[in-house]
Motif scaffolding. Sequence first.
Motif, PDB file in Angstrom:
ATOM      1  N   ALA A  13       0.834  -1.203   0.000  1.00 37.53           N
ATOM      2  CA  ALA A  13       0.000   0.000   0.000  1.00 37.53           C
ATOM      3  C   ALA A  13       0.872   1.259   0.000  1.00 37.53           C
ATOM      4  CB  ALA A  13      -0.939  -0.004   1.203  1.00 37.53           C
ATOM      5  N   GLU A  14       1.918   1.278   0.817  1.00 32.26           N
ATOM      6  CA  GLU A  14       2.815   2.426   0.861  1.00 32.26           C
ATOM      7  C   GLU A  14       3.547   2.596  -0.468  1.00 32.26           C
ATOM      8  OE1 GLU A  14       5.454   2.149   4.222  1.00 32.26           O
ATOM      9  OE2 GLU A  14       3.812   2.169   5.662  1.00 32.26           O
ATOM     10  N   MET A  15       4.034   1.504  -1.039  1.00 27.69           N
ATOM     11  CA  MET A  15       4.747   1.604  -2.320  1.00 27.69           C
ATOM     12  C   MET A  15       3.805   2.023  -3.437  1.00 27.69           C
ATOM     13  SD  MET A  15       7.831   1.352  -1.677  1.00 27.69           S
ATOM     14  CE  MET A  15       8.476   1.387  -3.314  1.00 27.69           C
ATOM     15  N   GLY A  16       2.548   1.630  -3.344  1.00 29.83           N
ATOM     16  CA  GLY A  16       1.571   2.076  -4.335  1.00 29.83           C
ATOM     17  C   GLY A  16       1.419   3.588  -4.321  1.00 29.83           C
ATOM     18  N   ARG A  17       1.339   4.170  -3.136  1.00 26.98           N
ATOM     19  CA  ARG A  17       1.217   5.633  -3.036  1.00 26.98           C
ATOM     20  C   ARG A  17       2.498   6.323  -3.511  1.00 26.98           C
ATOM     21  NH1 ARG A  17      -1.884   4.042   1.469  1.00 26.98           N
ATOM     22  NH2 ARG A  17      -0.249   4.324   2.999  1.00 26.98           N
ATOM     23  N   LEU A  18       3.658   5.754  -3.167  1.00 27.52           N
ATOM     24  CA  LEU A  18       4.923   6.349  -3.625  1.00 27.52           C
ATOM     25  C   LEU A  18       5.059   6.262  -5.148  1.00 27.52           C
ATOM     26  CD1 LEU A  18       7.428   5.067  -0.927  1.00 27.52           C
ATOM     27  CD2 LEU A  18       6.761   7.427  -1.332  1.00 27.52           C
ATOM     28  N   THR A  19       4.672   5.135  -5.716  1.00 27.88           N
ATOM     29  CA  THR A  19       4.760   4.965  -7.168  1.00 27.88           C
ATOM     30  C   THR A  19       3.799   5.907  -7.879  1.00 27.88           C
ATOM     31  OG1 THR A  19       5.369   2.656  -6.841  1.00 27.88           O
ATOM     32  CG2 THR A  19       4.661   3.281  -9.040  1.00 27.88           C
ATOM     33  N   GLN A  20       2.603   6.074  -7.345  1.00 35.15           N
ATOM     34  CA  GLN A  20       1.656   7.033  -7.925  1.00 35.15           C
ATOM     35  C   GLN A  20       2.272   8.427  -7.963  1.00 35.15           C
ATOM     36  OE1 GLN A  20      -1.732   6.372  -5.314  1.00 35.15           O
ATOM     37  NE2 GLN A  20      -2.953   5.692  -7.069  1.00 35.15           N
ATOM     38  N   ALA A  21       2.860   8.844  -6.855  1.00 34.13           N
ATOM     39  CA  ALA A  21       3.480  10.174  -6.800  1.00 34.13           C
ATOM     40  C   ALA A  21       4.630  10.289  -7.791  1.00 34.13           C
ATOM     41  CB  ALA A  21       3.965  10.465  -5.382  1.00 34.13           C
ATOM     42  N   LEU A  22       5.394   9.239  -7.935  1.00 34.41           N
ATOM     43  CA  LEU A  22       6.529   9.227  -8.853  1.00 34.41           C
ATOM     44  C   LEU A  22       6.068   9.398 -10.297  1.00 34.41           C
ATOM     45  CD1 LEU A  22       9.645   8.609  -8.566  1.00 34.41           C
ATOM     46  CD2 LEU A  22       9.070   6.277  -9.206  1.00 34.41           C
ATOM     47  N   LEU A  23       4.981   8.745 -10.653  1.00 35.58           N
ATOM     48  CA  LEU A  23       4.519   8.743 -12.041  1.00 35.58           C
ATOM     49  C   LEU A  23       3.565   9.880 -12.384  1.00 35.58           C
ATOM     50  CD1 LEU A  23       3.974   4.914 -12.484  1.00 35.58           C
ATOM     51  CD2 LEU A  23       5.868   6.310 -13.337  1.00 35.58           C
ATOM     52  N   ARG A  53      -1.993  -3.059  -9.322  1.00 34.98           N
ATOM     53  CA  ARG A  53      -2.562  -2.793 -10.650  1.00 34.98           C
ATOM     54  C   ARG A  53      -3.778  -1.872 -10.565  1.00 34.98           C
ATOM     55  NH1 ARG A  53      -0.184  -4.981 -14.923  1.00 34.98           N
ATOM     56  NH2 ARG A  53       0.970  -6.925 -14.699  1.00 34.98           N
ATOM     57  N   GLN A  54      -4.528  -1.960  -9.478  1.00 33.93           N
ATOM     58  CA  GLN A  54      -5.681  -1.088  -9.290  1.00 33.93           C
ATOM     59  C   GLN A  54      -5.264   0.351  -8.999  1.00 33.93           C
ATOM     60  OE1 GLN A  54      -7.799  -3.009  -6.130  1.00 33.93           O
ATOM     61  NE2 GLN A  54      -8.625  -4.610  -7.447  1.00 33.93           N
ATOM     62  N   LEU A  55      -4.109   0.521  -8.374  1.00 33.90           N
ATOM     63  CA  LEU A  55      -3.647   1.855  -7.982  1.00 33.90           C
ATOM     64  C   LEU A  55      -2.860   2.589  -9.063  1.00 33.90           C
ATOM     65  CD1 LEU A  55      -2.309   1.140  -4.382  1.00 33.90           C
ATOM     66  CD2 LEU A  55      -4.416   2.322  -4.981  1.00 33.90           C
ATOM     67  N   LEU A  56      -2.277   1.843  -9.998  1.00 35.07           N
ATOM     68  CA  LEU A  56      -1.354   2.442 -10.959  1.00 35.07           C
ATOM     69  C   LEU A  56      -2.045   3.384 -11.929  1.00 35.07           C
ATOM     70  CD1 LEU A  56       0.909  -0.585 -11.931  1.00 35.07           C
ATOM     71  CD2 LEU A  56       1.489   1.336 -10.473  1.00 35.07           C
ATOM     72  N   PRO A  57      -1.397   4.498 -12.232  1.00 39.73           N
ATOM     73  CA  PRO A  57      -1.935   5.383 -13.262  1.00 39.73           C
ATOM     74  C   PRO A  57      -1.803   4.749 -14.640  1.00 39.73           C
ATOM     75  CG  PRO A  57       0.180   6.180 -12.472  1.00 39.73           C
ATOM     76  CD  PRO A  57      -0.188   5.006 -11.620  1.00 39.73           C
ATOM     77  N   LYS A  58      -2.504   5.298 -15.605  1.00 44.57           N
ATOM     78  CA  LYS A  58      -2.518   4.734 -16.961  1.00 44.57           C
ATOM     79  C   LYS A  58      -1.132   4.595 -17.562  1.00 44.57           C
ATOM     80  CE  LYS A  58      -5.826   7.633 -18.123  1.00 44.57           C
ATOM     81  NZ  LYS A  58      -6.621   8.495 -18.969  1.00 44.57           N
ATOM     82  N   GLN A  59      -0.241   5.552 -17.302  1.00 48.63           N
ATOM     83  CA  GLN A  59       1.084   5.515 -17.932  1.00 48.63           C
ATOM     84  C   GLN A  59       1.945   4.353 -17.452  1.00 48.63           C
ATOM     85  OE1 GLN A  59      -0.019   7.963 -15.902  1.00 48.63           O
ATOM     86  NE2 GLN A  59       1.638   9.074 -14.922  1.00 48.63           N
ATOM     87  N   ALA A  60       1.525   3.651 -16.415  1.00 44.25           N
ATOM     88  CA  ALA A  60       2.313   2.533 -15.905  1.00 44.25           C
ATOM     89  C   ALA A  60       1.720   1.186 -16.303  1.00 44.25           C
ATOM     90  CB  ALA A  60       2.423   2.632 -14.387  1.00 44.25           C
ATOM     91  N   THR A  61       0.861   1.173 -17.301  1.00 44.28           N
ATOM     92  CA  THR A  61       0.218  -0.080 -17.685  1.00 44.28           C
ATOM     93  C   THR A  61       1.206  -1.095 -18.235  1.00 44.28           C
ATOM     94  OG1 THR A  61      -0.324   0.873 -19.836  1.00 44.28           O
ATOM     95  CG2 THR A  61      -2.043   0.941 -18.124  1.00 44.28           C
ATOM     96  N   LYS A  62       2.354  -0.649 -18.702  1.00 46.07           N
ATOM     97  CA  LYS A  62       3.361  -1.569 -19.227  1.00 46.07           C
ATOM     98  C   LYS A  62       4.289  -2.095 -18.138  1.00 46.07           C
ATOM     99  CE  LYS A  62       3.349   0.520 -23.766  1.00 46.07           C
ATOM    100  NZ  LYS A  62       4.109   1.225 -24.773  1.00 46.07           N
ATOM    101  N   ALA A  63       3.993  -1.772 -16.919  1.00 43.12           N
ATOM    102  CA  ALA A  63       4.835  -2.230 -15.813  1.00 43.12           C
ATOM    103  C   ALA A  63       4.839  -3.752 -15.753  1.00 43.12           C
ATOM    104  CB  ALA A  63       4.335  -1.651 -14.495  1.00 43.12           C
ATOM    105  N   GLU A  64       6.000  -4.290 -15.424  1.00 42.30           N
ATOM    106  CA  GLU A  64       6.154  -5.737 -15.288  1.00 42.30           C
ATOM    107  C   GLU A  64       6.205  -6.111 -13.813  1.00 42.30           C
ATOM    108  OE1 GLU A  64       9.105  -7.862 -17.676  1.00 42.30           O
ATOM    109  OE2 GLU A  64       9.543  -5.896 -18.551  1.00 42.30           O
ATOM    110  N   PHE A  65       5.720  -7.298 -13.518  1.00 45.02           N
ATOM    111  CA  PHE A  65       5.800  -7.845 -12.170  1.00 45.02           C
ATOM    112  C   PHE A  65       6.677  -9.087 -12.227  1.00 45.02           C
ATOM    113  CE2 PHE A  65       2.187  -5.146 -12.006  1.00 45.02           C
ATOM    114  CZ  PHE A  65       2.101  -4.693 -10.700  1.00 45.02           C
ATOM    115  N   ILE A  66       7.709  -9.114 -11.414  1.00 44.03           N
ATOM    116  CA  ILE A  66       8.646 -10.227 -11.400  1.00 44.03           C
ATOM    117  C   ILE A  66       8.593 -10.879 -10.018  1.00 44.03           C
ATOM    118  CG2 ILE A  66      11.069 -10.910 -11.572  1.00 44.03           C
ATOM    119  CD1 ILE A  66      11.462  -8.513 -13.432  1.00 44.03           C
ATOM    120  N   GLN A  67       8.319 -12.165 -10.003  1.00 41.63           N
ATOM    121  CA  GLN A  67       8.296 -12.898  -8.746  1.00 41.63           C
ATOM    122  C   GLN A  67       9.665 -13.510  -8.491  1.00 41.63           C
ATOM    123  OE1 GLN A  67       4.991 -15.628  -8.905  1.00 41.63           O
ATOM    124  NE2 GLN A  67       3.594 -14.017  -8.248  1.00 41.63           N
TER     125      GLN A  67
END
Length: 184
Positions: A13-23, A53-67
């Motif tokens: 949740a915290e990283m989601g808010r930080l990533t939103q601010a970044l983008l 994925r629910q929190l990300l802005p449109k410009q981050a739709t190409k973001a990859e998730f690596i497990q």
Amino acid sequence: MTYVILGSGGHTAEMGRLTQALLQQEDATKAASYQPIRFILASSDSTSEQHLRQLLPKQATKAEFIQVPRSRSVGQSWLSSIFTTLWALLWSCYLVWRDRPQLVLCNGPGTCVPFCYAAFLWRCMGRLPSKSRIVFVESFCRVESLSLSGRLLLPLADLFVVHWPSLATRYSHKSNLRYFGRIL
């Protein structure tokens, strides 16, 4: 390229808010400079990707998730965690070598420790450019003391952010530690 290291629950949740601010910066050029983003999460984390994925802005739709392998599971013995942490470090070294991230952004889950050490190692050895950065944002819930991840990463993070003035005062002798007020 940017690596954003996710943990489960509050860390995500915290990283989601930080990533939103970044983008969502006013300067689109600055926001674009952080692309592409690769979100790193533990292979046992089943909810972080959906939540983010629910929190990300449109410009981050190409973001990859690596497990990746988890360094240490909750309740895991300290002895066995030595081996799982070494395995996670090998994975981290490979991914950082391959992707050469310019920014590693994290906030305290154990998954971030091997990635920060790998980025630090490859930067020292010249694989990553000297301008690459490791930014650690201590979890908002850490009011009086640093997390174990924070204590391990304070010596090598380029920027170490705390949310509480008491922590900033306690670690005022550390040149990389900053308090900006409430950022989340």
